[in-house]
Structure formats: C-alpha cells, structure tokens
Design a protein around this motif. Structure first.
Motif, PDB file in Angstrom:
ATOM      1  N   PRO A   1     -11.165   0.448   2.510  1.00  0.00           N
ATOM      2  CA  PRO A   1     -10.259  -0.499   1.864  1.00  0.00           C
ATOM      3  C   PRO A   1      -9.492  -1.263   2.912  1.00  0.00           C
ATOM      4  O   PRO A   1      -9.153  -0.727   3.946  1.00  0.00           O
ATOM      5  CB  PRO A   1      -9.333   0.403   1.040  1.00  0.00           C
ATOM      6  CG  PRO A   1      -9.376   1.714   1.729  1.00  0.00           C
ATOM      7  CD  PRO A   1     -10.733   1.826   2.334  1.00  0.00           C
TER       8      PRO A   1
ATOM      9  N   SER B   1      -1.002   4.679  -0.316  1.00  0.00           N
ATOM     10  CA  SER B   1      -2.307   4.786   0.346  1.00  0.00           C
ATOM     11  C   SER B   1      -2.544   6.130   1.002  1.00  0.00           C
ATOM     12  O   SER B   1      -3.673   6.547   1.188  1.00  0.00           O
ATOM     13  CB  SER B   1      -2.445   3.674   1.394  1.00  0.00           C
ATOM     14  OG  SER B   1      -1.448   3.819   2.391  1.00  0.00           O
TER      15      SER B   1
ATOM     16  N   SER C   1     -10.661   4.617 -12.241  1.00  0.00           N
ATOM     17  CA  SER C   1     -11.734   3.675 -11.955  1.00  0.00           C
ATOM     18  C   SER C   1     -12.450   3.262 -13.230  1.00  0.00           C
ATOM     19  O   SER C   1     -12.756   2.091 -13.444  1.00  0.00           O
ATOM     20  CB  SER C   1     -12.722   4.302 -10.970  1.00  0.00           C
ATOM     21  OG  SER C   1     -13.808   3.451 -10.722  1.00  0.00           O
TER      22      SER C   1
ATOM     23  N   SER D   1     -12.120  -4.773   0.795  1.00  0.00           N
ATOM     24  CA  SER D   1     -13.324  -4.250   0.145  1.00  0.00           C
ATOM     25  C   SER D   1     -14.599  -4.741   0.804  1.00  0.00           C
ATOM     26  O   SER D   1     -15.569  -3.993   0.950  1.00  0.00           O
ATOM     27  CB  SER D   1     -13.318  -4.655  -1.339  1.00  0.00           C
ATOM     28  OG  SER D   1     -12.182  -4.118  -1.981  1.00  0.00           O
TER      29      SER D   1
ATOM     30  N   GLN E   1      -8.828  10.127 -10.335  1.00  0.00           N
ATOM     31  CA  GLN E   1      -9.315   8.916  -9.686  1.00  0.00           C
ATOM     32  C   GLN E   1     -10.466   8.300 -10.465  1.00  0.00           C
ATOM     33  O   GLN E   1     -10.551   7.085 -10.621  1.00  0.00           O
ATOM     34  CB  GLN E   1      -9.762   9.227  -8.252  1.00  0.00           C
ATOM     35  CG  GLN E   1      -8.615   9.521  -7.300  1.00  0.00           C
ATOM     36  CD  GLN E   1      -9.052   9.556  -5.845  1.00  0.00           C
ATOM     37  OE1 GLN E   1     -10.178   9.172  -5.512  1.00  0.00           O
ATOM     38  NE2 GLN E   1      -8.161  10.013  -4.979  1.00  0.00           N
TER      39      GLN E   1
ATOM     40  N   GLU F   1       0.835  -1.207   0.000  1.00  0.00           N
ATOM     41  CA  GLU F   1       0.000   0.000   0.000  1.00  0.00           C
ATOM     42  C   GLU F   1       0.866   1.253   0.000  1.00  0.00           C
ATOM     43  O   GLU F   1       0.696   2.146   0.821  1.00  0.00           O
ATOM     44  CB  GLU F   1      -0.946  -0.009   1.201  1.00  0.00           C
ATOM     45  CG  GLU F   1      -2.158  -0.871   1.007  1.00  0.00           C
ATOM     46  CD  GLU F   1      -3.102  -0.340  -0.059  1.00  0.00           C
ATOM     47  OE1 GLU F   1      -3.260   0.884  -0.142  1.00  0.00           O
ATOM     48  OE2 GLU F   1      -3.647  -1.140  -0.815  1.00  0.00           O
TER      49      GLU F   1
ATOM     50  N   ARG G   1      -6.528  -0.929  -3.271  1.00  0.00           N
ATOM     51  CA  ARG G   1      -7.121  -0.117  -4.336  1.00  0.00           C
ATOM     52  C   ARG G   1      -6.731  -0.771  -5.654  1.00  0.00           C
ATOM     53  O   ARG G   1      -5.634  -0.597  -6.177  1.00  0.00           O
ATOM     54  CB  ARG G   1      -6.617   1.315  -4.244  1.00  0.00           C
ATOM     55  CG  ARG G   1      -7.056   1.970  -2.944  1.00  0.00           C
ATOM     56  CD  ARG G   1      -6.337   3.246  -2.674  1.00  0.00           C
ATOM     57  NE  ARG G   1      -6.618   4.285  -3.657  1.00  0.00           N
ATOM     58  CZ  ARG G   1      -6.231   5.551  -3.514  1.00  0.00           C
ATOM     59  NH1 ARG G   1      -5.576   5.906  -2.431  1.00  0.00           N
ATOM     60  NH2 ARG G   1      -6.508   6.434  -4.432  1.00  0.00           N
TER      61      ARG G   1
ATOM     62  N   SER H   1      -8.501   3.043   5.936  1.00  0.00           N
ATOM     63  CA  SER H   1      -7.540   2.765   4.869  1.00  0.00           C
ATOM     64  C   SER H   1      -7.003   1.342   4.888  1.00  0.00           C
ATOM     65  O   SER H   1      -6.444   0.882   3.904  1.00  0.00           O
ATOM     66  CB  SER H   1      -6.367   3.745   4.966  1.00  0.00           C
ATOM     67  OG  SER H   1      -5.720   3.600   6.206  1.00  0.00           O
TER      68      SER H   1
ATOM     69  N   GLN I   1     -15.717  -2.250  -5.634  1.00  0.00           N
ATOM     70  CA  GLN I   1     -15.081  -0.937  -5.541  1.00  0.00           C
ATOM     71  C   GLN I   1     -15.671   0.027  -6.553  1.00  0.00           C
ATOM     72  O   GLN I   1     -15.860   1.210  -6.273  1.00  0.00           O
ATOM     73  CB  GLN I   1     -13.568  -1.065  -5.727  1.00  0.00           C
ATOM     74  CG  GLN I   1     -12.866  -1.715  -4.553  1.00  0.00           C
ATOM     75  CD  GLN I   1     -11.369  -1.550  -4.601  1.00  0.00           C
ATOM     76  OE1 GLN I   1     -10.830  -0.925  -5.514  1.00  0.00           O
ATOM     77  NE2 GLN I   1     -10.682  -2.108  -3.610  1.00  0.00           N
TER      78      GLN I   1
ATOM     79  N   ARG J   1      -9.056   9.166  -0.816  1.00  0.00           N
ATOM     80  CA  ARG J   1      -9.924   8.459  -1.765  1.00  0.00           C
ATOM     81  C   ARG J   1     -11.231   9.225  -1.847  1.00  0.00           C
ATOM     82  O   ARG J   1     -12.121   9.066  -1.032  1.00  0.00           O
ATOM     83  CB  ARG J   1     -10.155   7.026  -1.311  1.00  0.00           C
ATOM     84  CG  ARG J   1      -8.907   6.168  -1.388  1.00  0.00           C
ATOM     85  CD  ARG J   1      -9.201   4.739  -1.006  1.00  0.00           C
ATOM     86  NE  ARG J   1     -10.193   4.138  -1.865  1.00  0.00           N
ATOM     87  CZ  ARG J   1     -10.656   2.907  -1.716  1.00  0.00           C
ATOM     88  NH1 ARG J   1     -10.211   2.168  -0.726  1.00  0.00           N
ATOM     89  NH2 ARG J   1     -11.555   2.416  -2.543  1.00  0.00           N
TER      90      ARG J   1
END
Length: 1258
Positions: free
Chosen positions: A607, A493, A1252, A1180, A1248, A490, A522, A1176, A568, A1205
């Motif tokens: 997450p 993160s 995604s 999920s 972001q 991570e 993520r 964090s 997610q 996020r």
C-alpha cells in the motif's frame, strides 16, 4: 613586584590570554550556520540586529545596571599594574640610589601604599566578577529561550531547504550550546577582560609619561611592532579556526545521522563506510588545526619583539641616566609601562576577537529570532474566528516543495470539504481524560500492563514501543484534544486487525460532529467517508461518496477509485484458493505447532500514497514523571515524545555532579595512556618539549638581566653604565631571536600532537560506539545528541590534556625551577621568604580556576539537557507545529535552565571572591617582597641588584605557575571529558561484532533460522517479559509471516535474528549454528532489513541505495531501483539519482523513502530478508509491481515478514501467530483457517475479509 615579572614574562602573559582564543574553553561557533538563509533581506536583518543592541540585546534594566557597575570594577581591576608600578618607581629610586640612607619607616610607608593598592584593585575585581557573571547568565538564558521559540515558530519549508551535507539538527544544537556559550563567556569574561586591558593601556601610558616623558615618547613606536604581528597572524588563526569548525560540522552531521539510525547502520554492515566518511571529514579539520598552530607559533615568536623593547630601553635608558640625570627607577617604570601598554593591546586582541565572534554569533541568533516565517503561527493579524465551523476549501492551489521547486506536487487543486457541527474541547486534560483517551484508542490495556504504567519510559524515538503501540499512543494524544479539524494520515496503518477494528470504531466515533480529513491507502477504512477525493498528478480527478465513485467505472473521465478498489480486492481474492474448504477436519490440535510447507509462494503487497508527502515525522520518545502530568500530545500519528522531559525532571540539581560520579567510578586516566595514543607523533612531542624548556628557561634569564639593567642604571660611572647598557642591548636581541625559534617550534609541534590525537580519539570513539549493542543506545543518557556532543566537545578537550597541558607544564616546571635556583643563589633569605609567599598567590589563582571549573560543569550539564530538547524539537518540528505545542517545549527547555540560573547567583559571588583573592594577593605579595627586601637593605644583608634580580626571578616563577593554573579550567574539563571518553572506549560491548574467536563460515549460507525456547526482555524494561519460551523454525528459502496483536513480540523476533539483542535465555540458530558463534558483521552482511520506518541519510539517492555496498555499479543501482519501483520517480526528478535526500530523507515523501529503502535491500542480495511492514507506504499500483518484483527476489532466500494486513501474507509458506510472547499457532493460511473461530489467526483475518467484502459489494 609581581607586576614586573609579568612585564618581563611578556610571552607567558600573552599565552594566558591567547590560549583561550583558539584552543581553550571558549569555543568559537561555526561560521557558516544559517548561511543558507542569507539573502538581501537577511543581510538587512543582520544590520538591524546589530543596531537593535547586538550582543546585549536581551539585557533588561537590572542587567544594564550590573554591566555599568561591572564596567567600573573592570576599570579598577585594570589599574593594578600602573598603580603598582607608579608606587614602585619611588621604591626603586630610594632602594637603588647609592649612598642613600634608607630607614625602616620609609620601607613601611611604601609597603602600606602597596597594600592600599592591593585592597583597591581587589575590591574592584570582586565587583567585576560578581556583576559580569550574574548578567551573563541572565542574558544568555533569555537568548536561548528566544532562539528556540523562533526555531519552533519557523515554517516547515525552512527546515527542508538546506544545503547538501548540512544537518539542521546539528546546527540548531550547535547554536543552542556553542554559540550561546560563546556569548555567555564573552559577557562574563572577555568583555570585562577587554575593559581591564583598555584601562591598563591608558593608565600605563599616563604613568610612563609622568615618570619619564622622554623615554615614553621614544618607546611608543615600539607598540606598533607589538600589535602588527598579532593582527596579521591572529587573522590567519581566526580564519583557520572558522574553517576548522565548519569542516567538523560536516563530520558531526555524519556521526549524528549514523547514531540516530544505528539499526540501519548495523543492518547494512555500514560501520566501516561510516567511519571512512567520518575520518575523511576529520582530515580537513586536522590540516586546518595544524595550520592554526603554525600561525600561533609565529605570532608568539614575534612577540619576542618585546625583548627588542628591553634592548631599546637598555640603550636609550643608559643615555638618559648618564646625560639627563634621570633615576633608574623612573626609567625602568616608564619603560615597563610602555611595554605593558603594548602588551595590553596584544592581550585585548584575542578577547576582542572572542567578543567579535560572540557578536557574530549573536547576529546569527538574532537573524533567526527576527526572521518572519512565511507561515507565522504567532501573527496576530488576520481573522481570529470566534467559532470554527470546519469548512476547508482549496482554490486553484499550485504547490511545490521549497527544496524541489521544479517538481510540482499540486497543480490547480480545487477542493471543498464541507463543515460539520464542531465539538468544543477543553484546554486542560486530567488523568481521567488521559485514561479515557487511551481506552478510546485501544491503548489502555497494554499501557497498564507495562512496569510503570502511564509513566513507562518509551525511549528515544519511541524504540521501546512496538509500531502498533506507538500508533495507539499517538491516536490517543489526538483524541484527547477534541480538535475541531481532525487530520488522519494512515492513522491505523500499524495496528493489527483486532486493534484496527476497535481503533477505527473509536476514530469513527471521534469524527462525528467535526471535520475529518483522512489520507488512506487501505480503501476499506474510508468507505464511510461522506466525501472521497482521488488525487492524481496534483489534481482532483474524482470526488464523491464510496457508492458514487464505485459507479464511475467505464466513464472516460473517471474510474480511478474503482480500479484502485478493484486492485486491492484482487490482491485479497488471488490469495484465496477457490477449492479451499475451511470445514475440513484436521487431526489433532498440534497442527498449529507444526510447519507444513505451503503450496504457494508468498506475494508481497505494498500500500502506498498517491499524494506526495513532504516527509514522515521522526519518532522520538517522551514520558512525564511529574505527578498528574498527562501524556504529552505533541506529535503526529506514529510519533511519541520523551527523553528530554524525563531527563530534566529526574535530574536533581543538588545531587553530585557528573564529574564526582566519574571520579568515584572511573579514576582519572593516566597521562601516559594519552601519550601512548600520541605515540606516532613522538618526534613532534620531543621537539616541542625541548622548545618549551627553552622558552621557560629563557624567561629566568630575562629576569636576571632585567634586574641587572635596573641596578646598572643607578651607577655613578657614566662610561661603565653606557658600556654595560650596550652589552645588555645585544643580550636582549639574542633573547628575542631565541624566543622566536622556541615559540614557533613549541606551538607548531604541539599542534601536530593535539590535532592528531583529537582526530584519533574521535575515530576510535565513534568506532567503539559503532560496536555497542542496541540496548546501550536505548538508555536515556545515550541519545544521539548526547553522543554527538561527546564527539564534538569532549574529544576535543583531550587536546588540552596532551597538547596544551604538556606544553605549559614543561615550560612552567623548568621555568620555575631555574627561577627558584637563581633566587636562592642570589639571596637565600629573600628567596625563602618569596617562596613562602608564592603558594598564597598561586592558590588564589587556582581558587579562581576552581570556580570556573564548577561553573563550566553546571553550564555543560544545562547545555546537555537543553541541547537534547532542542534536537528533538527540530526533529519533530512538524509534529510540534501540528499540535501547537511550542509553549510546552519552551517550558521544558526553560526548566533545564532554572537550576543553573539559580546556581549562577552563588557562582557570581564565588567568581567575585576568586577575582578579589587573585588580584589582592598578587599586589600584596609585591608589598611583602619589597618590605622584607627593604629591611634586608637597611641591615646591609643584601645589595639592591640582588634584591631586584632575586625578586624578579622568584615572582616570575609564580607567574609561570599561575599561568599553568589559568589552564586549570580547561584541564579540569579535559580530565572529565577524558574520563567520559575512556569510559566508552573501555566498555566491553555485550554483543561483539568483531570477535576474532568467531569465524566466518566458508560455506555459503543456506538461510535456515530457528529460535529455541527464547525468553527476552528489553534492557530498559527488565520487568516486562516480551518473549516467553518462543520456539520457531524457518526452513531455507521459505517465507514465514509473523502476525499477531501489536506488542506481542513480532518486531522483537526480527531484532533478535539481526542480533540487535541477545535473548535472556534460549538459542537462536542459523544453519544449525548458534548465531553467537558467527562473526556478527559477516552474519549481518547476509541479512537485509526493511522496517516500517525507513532510515535514509543526508546524501544523494544513489548513495542511499548503495549504502553498505560502496563498490556497487551504476547498473546494479538502477536495476535495484527498477525492482523496487523507484526508478520512475527518481528519473522524473531534475537531478535524478543525484537528488539530495535531505537530513533523514526529509526531501522525499514517505512512499519514496520506503521504495529507496527497498532498493537498498534488493541491492544487498541477502540470503535472509526481514520485512517489518516494509511496503506500508506504497500506493496500490506500486504495491502490485513491487509485489511481483519481490516474488522473484524471494526465490532461494529465507524471508521473514511482519504484517498486519493479513491479505498480503496468505500465500506465505508458513504463518506463525505470535501471542503473549509465544507461537500460538503455525501453519499455512488454509491450515490456520481450518481451526475455525477457536483459532487466533481466524479471529484476526475475518474482520479484514469482512471489511474487504463489504467494500466489494458496495
């Protein structure tokens, strides 16, 4: 004849020896450290360690030579008493025989012989002090280095498998300081003392048989009476001391964890709970300390058996003088030497006990030094690949953590990670390399803006840096290594969207050509990975590329990755309104500055980790002040290093000592102030003082009657001699009984005083510390290790200032006063001369103690610096192991020893001079006294009886004062310690949590929060402004998210609302009232904080969830765990809620710790909830469940969220974009998106969403 006074002052001499045993500066180390390692193999290692050299194992050729020469010096030093008394036997026979013509030539001859003895023993003492002091420093420095090297060499599992209630950090620091210090004291002081006492014992026996074998033979059985009580009660004292130190280890662990997690303690208003636990642990220490004082009092009282020796000498000596014609001087010296031989045995026992404890400490140290770790990084066996391709293969791996052997983590894991072409990195790193690595990690820009650039101090645990800043420093540290295998857990993160994109690109670039293994929650960050492995229940359930795994949907054996990716993406889609039109017009640009209530409740995502991690590395801070030294590359992601290196380099050994600084700014505290703290024990103090007075006066009485006995033995009337000797025998028996009572009361009562005061000081000190503002703990000198050292050692030294000091000073004052008066009454001429000589003798002892004081100060400073490095090395053991930075840590630790090592050369000479002066002037004063007394005898101005009595009385007073001087080292250290303690206790905190003028609101808190024109700088970085006129209003029951680049001040806002810090200017209001007007603890009781770095404490999971709410019911605890999605994994553990979390929660994975922390916040039921990247570490599935639970929890509460996020906060009632210390934009998600590309929020969220969407279409 100073030596004779010591013989009569048997009690006083032994006190000087024994006081260093249980209460003095020679702290005997904790008995149970490393007991958890003791298995049959360890027992064998202990025997092997002893056989390999024991306490002298680290000695080289030079040290062996120094010890041999030093041993000869110790033996010569030990001959002082027998040689002096042997000469005195002739002196007293000539002086005391009636009608014996005494010439001045005879007087001069004896004085010269005594002077020769003085020179001989003085030179021997100089050699003794020089050699032993030098070799002690040399050997213990090597021992400390080897111990730390072995600690860093151990496998991670070694630190995980610890007993409940123990603290690995505290134990290592204790060993580095206390155990090593006890070994050093044993080598430089206790061993030479033991050799000197043994030499005294043997030579005294020889002399006694030479001068009167009949009396010597008859008196030898009395020696058994001397040794017996010491052995019995000495063992009781030792056992009590061991138990006492063990019980304080638990109390010390409580304090250490509280100080190192001070923000959590404050946030949950757990100061009182911490103090109660600390106080309960200290109560056991107090009880054992009093028991130890009782045993010491009985032992010292039994030493009154020496008076029985004088009673026997009076009875049997009278017989030998009248029937066998032996002279009084020979009988006296024979008796004195037998008593001195017995005293030498008693005096050597505490020294041998200290040597034994030091040997035991050495055994514990060498156990760990010799321990072969199961994973040995220094093992030269096995293959050393000349070229590492980077292929990693797991074949049927089964694994469970050593601390939880019944909980499997990996079950038959099979995994192959193919290799890439490996880039070769350089070993060294230049400043340009550091800058380039920082640029690659997107860290350079914020670093150069700091006041000191790359030399900026980041504080202990990196608290001076934001989460994103620490993460980027850690990434830069990894990139600079050019590793062949790159492990990323991570790694991005904690970064904001803009920084994440840049850093992720840098990582992608750095990953080319090398094997890279990434743990990610993520999933959008690992789409480009060539191989993605999905783990479930310790097994690989899926493996393939992103495209391959996305196509496994619907297969019976697969689809896990697809479902996680879909989940997610769903979390993002659910936060988007399909009717939103980002192109609609918004009138005016002031929209971003207004607060528009949102239509959606905020939904928190979480997450997490499908892989159970052993622990998250602790954060600590590090900086280098050495020119050209690159940023340290010691720790794993989100870990930075610091305080000990900067502290050790900034410290100049030539500067004034800490004690001088204290004396300049903090006057020596009044003894009355300490006595006021001891007021509840005034009754014990009064009885103890009366007993001390009796003990001091009794020694003068003893000296008078011993002088009378010597003169009586020279009498010519046999009947009169026998009658007087019989009377004196009964007098000495009475003195023995009186001595027993006074000794028992004196030591017991002052033990009650001292132990009670120590407990009270520790409680008050910790209570005061727990009232200080966070900024105080951010300062370099106030690290957790330094504070705990104060609680452990400095608070205990207060005992010597009140208990031991008063006891000894009262006894010394009244003893010397009575002795001086007696001497002047008997012979004012001789008395005045002897009084004139005494300052020289006393001064010589004092000069020796001054040297000891200076050496103790240097050693304490070295231990403080070294202990801090050792503490942080243990905390960051995983980090140091991962980066193979053991040599660097050892180099830093060695640098803390370099200055004191150089000083030890000078101190060894000073120690030798101090010993020479004390021994030389001691014996020389005998020569002066008997020389002048002999002159008075030849002139007929004094009788022999008056000479013996007045001299013994005056010289005894010198011994009493010298005995008090022998405590000067303890007293001086105690004085400095008390100054440090009162410096803390007298400090007024800048943020007072208990001000009586600040009321608690009777109305229920609504939760309205407002920041008006807030300016803020961290106290340790006054030149860097974090908040610049920030204005922010949060309505009750609403959720406001704080977003923005890393380092913009988001977490600072949370710290200000918690009132960890006060703003430089501006106002923080809650429910319309300045938070400075609230009682701080009442205010914090309505606020809950869950940070990105959860702080758990050594204890059970139940205790951690109920932290700050001791009256929580079991049902409440389980409900909180259910809401935080923690109940399932807790119930799955063998001990459930009674599972031990380990020091700082090390036994739990990162996700588990975070969920326990969430449960703790839920149980608090706050009105204001502060979440700083709080979810964090959740996977999920857990994220979705916890999000739903928190949505219910948020009803009726004000919630402030810091998040990177942005998909997790889109349904917040309001979003505030923080940039450059101000609110750049504010509004709902839709309103902020409507600002388009000109908006800061838009620029943060679009990358972001693009990532995604890219994942969705793939």
């Amino acid at each position: 004849m100073l030596v004779l006074a010591a013989m009569f002052n048997s009690k006083g001499l032994l006190v000087a020896a024994v006081s260093y045993w249980p209460d003095g500066s020679t702290a005997i180390p904790a008995h149970q450290f490393l007991e958890r390692m003791r298995d049959p193999e360890m027992e064998t290692n202990q025997e092997n360690a002893t056989r390999k050299g024991g306490i002298f194992r680290c000695a080289d050729g030079t040290d062996k030579f120094l010890m041999i020469v030093g041993a000869l010096g110790s033996i010569g030093d030990g001959l002082q008493y027998p040689l002096s008394t042997f000469v005195l036997s002739f002196v007293m026979n000539d002086y005391g025989t009636p009608n014996n013509p005494l010439s001045k030539d005879t007087v001069d001859k004896y004085a010269l012989k005594l002077l020769y003895v003085a020179i001989g023993v003085g030179v021997s003492a100089f050699v003794e002090g020089l050699c032993w002091t030098r070799t002690a420093e040399r050997q213990t420095s090597r021992m400390r280095m080897e111990y730390l090297r072995s600690v860093l060499r151990q496998e991670v599992g070694f630190f995980d498998t610890q007993e409940s209630g123990s603290s690995t950090t505290y134990q290592v620091v204790s060993t580095i300081s206390n155990d090593a210090n006890s070994i050093q004291v044993a080598i430089c002081d206790k061993i030479p003392n033991s050799l000197a006492y043994v030499a005294t014992f043997i030579s005294c026996i020889v002399v006694s048989f030479i001068v009167s074998w009949r009396l010597a033979l008859a008196a030898l059985p009395l020696m058994v009476l001397f040794v017996g009580p010491c052995l019995m009660f000495g063992k009781i004292m030792t056992d009590s001391l061991m138990q006492k130190l063990e019980t304080y280890a638990a109390a010390g662990g409580i304090a250490e964890q509280a100080i190192s997690s001070i923000r959590t303690v404050y946030s949950y208003v757990a100061e009182r709970e911490t103090l109660e636990k600390f106080s309960n642990a200290l109560q056991k220490t107090l009880d054992l300390g009093i028991k130890q004082g009782l045993a010491k009092g009985i032992m010292m009282g039994c030493i009154g058996i020496i008076y029985l020796g004088w009673a026997f000498e009076a009875w049997f000596g009278g017989y030998l003088a009248t029937e066998k014609g032996q002279k009084g001087g020979s009988l006296f010296v024979a008796s004195v030497n037998v008593i001195m031989a017995g005293m030498s045995v008693m005096s050597v026992l505490p020294n041998l006990a200290s040597v034994a404890e030091a040997t035991d400490a050495a055994t514990r140290i060498f156990e760990l030094i010799d321990r072969a770790p199961q994973i040995d990084s220094e093992d030269k066996k096995g293959k050393a690949l000349s070229h590492v391709r980077g292929e990693v293969v797991f074949k049927a791996i089964h694994f469970s953590y050593p601390s939880r052997p019944d909980t499997p983590v990996l079950e038959g894991l099979n995994l192959t990670i193919p290799a890439e072409n490996i880039l070769f990195g350089s070993e060294g790193a230049s400043t340009d390399d550091v800058v380039n690595a920082a640029k690659a990690a997107n860290a350079h820009d914020f670093i150069v803006k700091l006041p000191d650039g790359y030399d900026t101090q980041v504080g202990q645990f990196g608290f001076q840096m934001s989460g994103g800043q620490k993460q980027r420093i850690a990434i830069a540290r990894a990139l600079i290594r050019e590793p062949k295998i790159l492990l990323l857990d991570e790694a991005t993160s904690a970064l904001d969207t803009e920084s994440e994109g840049i850093v992720q690109a840098a990582i992608d670039q750095a990953s080319k050509g090398r094997t890279t293994i990434t743990v990610a929650h993520r999933l959008s960050t690992i789409r480009k990975a060539k191989l993605i492995v999905v783990l479930q229940a310790g097994r690989v359930v899926e493996a393939g590329s992103h495209e391959e795994l996305m196509q496994t949907n619907g297969r019976r054996e697969g689809g896990e990755y697809f479902r996680m990716m879909q989940l997610q993406q769903t979390l993002v889609v659910q936060n988007e309104d399909p009717d939103d039109n980002y192109d609609y017009k918004v009138e005016g640009k002031n929209l971003s500055r207004t607060s528009t209530p949102g239509r959606h409740s905020w939904r928190l995502t979480a997450p997490g980790t499908p892989i159970s991690n052993a622990s998250t590395p602790r954060r600590i801070s590090w900086r280098s002040t050495a020119p050209g030294t690159p940023m340290s590359n010691l720790s794993s992601p989100t870990t930075s290093i610091g305080t000990p290196y900067s502290y050790s380099l900034q410290y100049d050994i030539s500067e004034a000592s800490d004690e001088e600084d204290f004396e300049s700014y903090y006057p020596v505290p009044s003894l009355w102030r300490l006595l006021e703290m001891n007021a509840p024990e005034w009754g014990s103090g009064l009885i103890g003082c009366m007993a001390a007075i009796g003990g001091g006066v009794s020694q003068s009485i003893n000296a008078y009657f011993v002088g009378l006995l010597v003169a009586t033995l020279f009498g010519t009337d046999k009947a009169a001699v026998k009658h007087k000797c019989t009377t004196l025998s009964f007098i000495f028996l009475g003195l023995a009984a009186f001595n027993f009572v006074t000794s028992l009361l004196q030591h017991y009562c002052f033990a009650v005083m001292g132990e009670s005061l120590t407990k009270r000081v520790r409680e008050k000190l910790l209570g005061k510390l727990l009232s200080f503002e966070i900024g105080w703990f951010d300062e370099d000198e106030n690290t957790s290790a330094a504070i705990c050292a104060r609680l452990a050692t400095e608070a205990n030294m207060v005992r010597s200032l009140v208990g031991d000091r008063i006891s000894l000073l009262v006894q010394a004052f009244f003893g010397s006063l009575s002795a001086y008066l007696l001497a002047l009454v008997l012979s004012w001429r001789l008395g005045l001369v002897l009084l004139a000589v005494q300052p020289i003798v006393i001064g010589s002892y004092y000069s020796r103690s001054v040297v000891t004081k200076s050496m103790a100060g240097k050693a304490r400073k070295a231990q403080k610096e070294g202990s801090q490095i050792a503490s942080e090395a243990v905390i960051n053991h995983r980090t140091i192991t991962a980066f193979s930075s053991q040599k660097r840590i050892l180099g830093l630790f060695k640098s803390t020893l370099r200055g004191p090592k150089e000083e030890s050369v000078r101190h060894s000479y000073l120690s030798g001079i101090g010993l020479f002066s004390s021994q030389f002037f001691n014996t020389a004063s005998i020569a002066v006294g008997y020389w002048y007394g002999g002159r008075l005898l030849t002139e007929g101005q004094i009788e022999a009886q008056q000479l013996f009595q007045s001299y013994l009385a005056v010289v005894f007073s010198g011994y009493v004062i010298a005995e008090a001087g022998s405590m000067t080292s303890d007293i001086s250290k105690g004085r400095t310690a008390v100054q440090a303690v009162f410096k803390i206790m007298d400090r007024n905190t800048e943020i007072d949590p208990e001000s009586s003028q600040r009321s608690t609101s009777k109305k229920e808190m609504r939760g309205k929060v407002e920041l008006k024109d807030v300016f803020f700088v961290y106290p340790t970085r006054p030149d860097s402004i974090i908040l610049k006129g920030l204005n922010l209003k949060i309505e009750p029951g609403k959720t406001v998210a704080l977003v923005g680049p890393s380092g913009s001040g988001k977490s600072t806002i949370i710290g200000i609302i918690e009132r960890f810090y006060d703003p430089l200017r501006g106002t923080v209001l809650i429910d319309g009232k300045d938070i400075k007007g609230y009682n701080l603890r009442w205010l914090r009781s309505h606020i809950a904080l869950v940070s990105q770095e959860p702080s758990l404490f050594a204890g059970t999971i139940r205790e951690n969830i109920a932290y700050g709410k001791q009256d929580a019911q079991e049902s409440e605890i389980e409900n909180a765990a259910l809401l935080a999605n923690a109940h399932e994994f807790i119930s799955g553990m063998s001990e459930g809620y009674d599972t031990y979390c380990g020091e700082r929660g090390v036994q739990l994975s990162g996700g588990q710790k975070q969920r326990v922390a969430l449960a703790r916040a839920i149980l608090k039921n706050p009105k204001i909830l502060l979440l700083d990247e709080a979810t964090s570490a959740l996977d999920s599935f857990s994220e979705k469940l916890v999000q739903e639970a928190l949505e219910k929890m948020l009803v009726g509460r004000t919630c402030i969220v810091v998040a990177h996020r942005l998909s997790t906060i889109q349904k917040s009632d309001s979003i505030a974009v923080i940039k450059n210390g101000q609110v750049a934009e504010k509004g709902s998600h839709n309103e902020l998106m409507s600002l388009g590309q000109e908006g800061v929020y838009y620029s943060l969220i679009r990358p972001q969403e693009a990532a995604s969407n890219s994942s969705r279409f793939h």
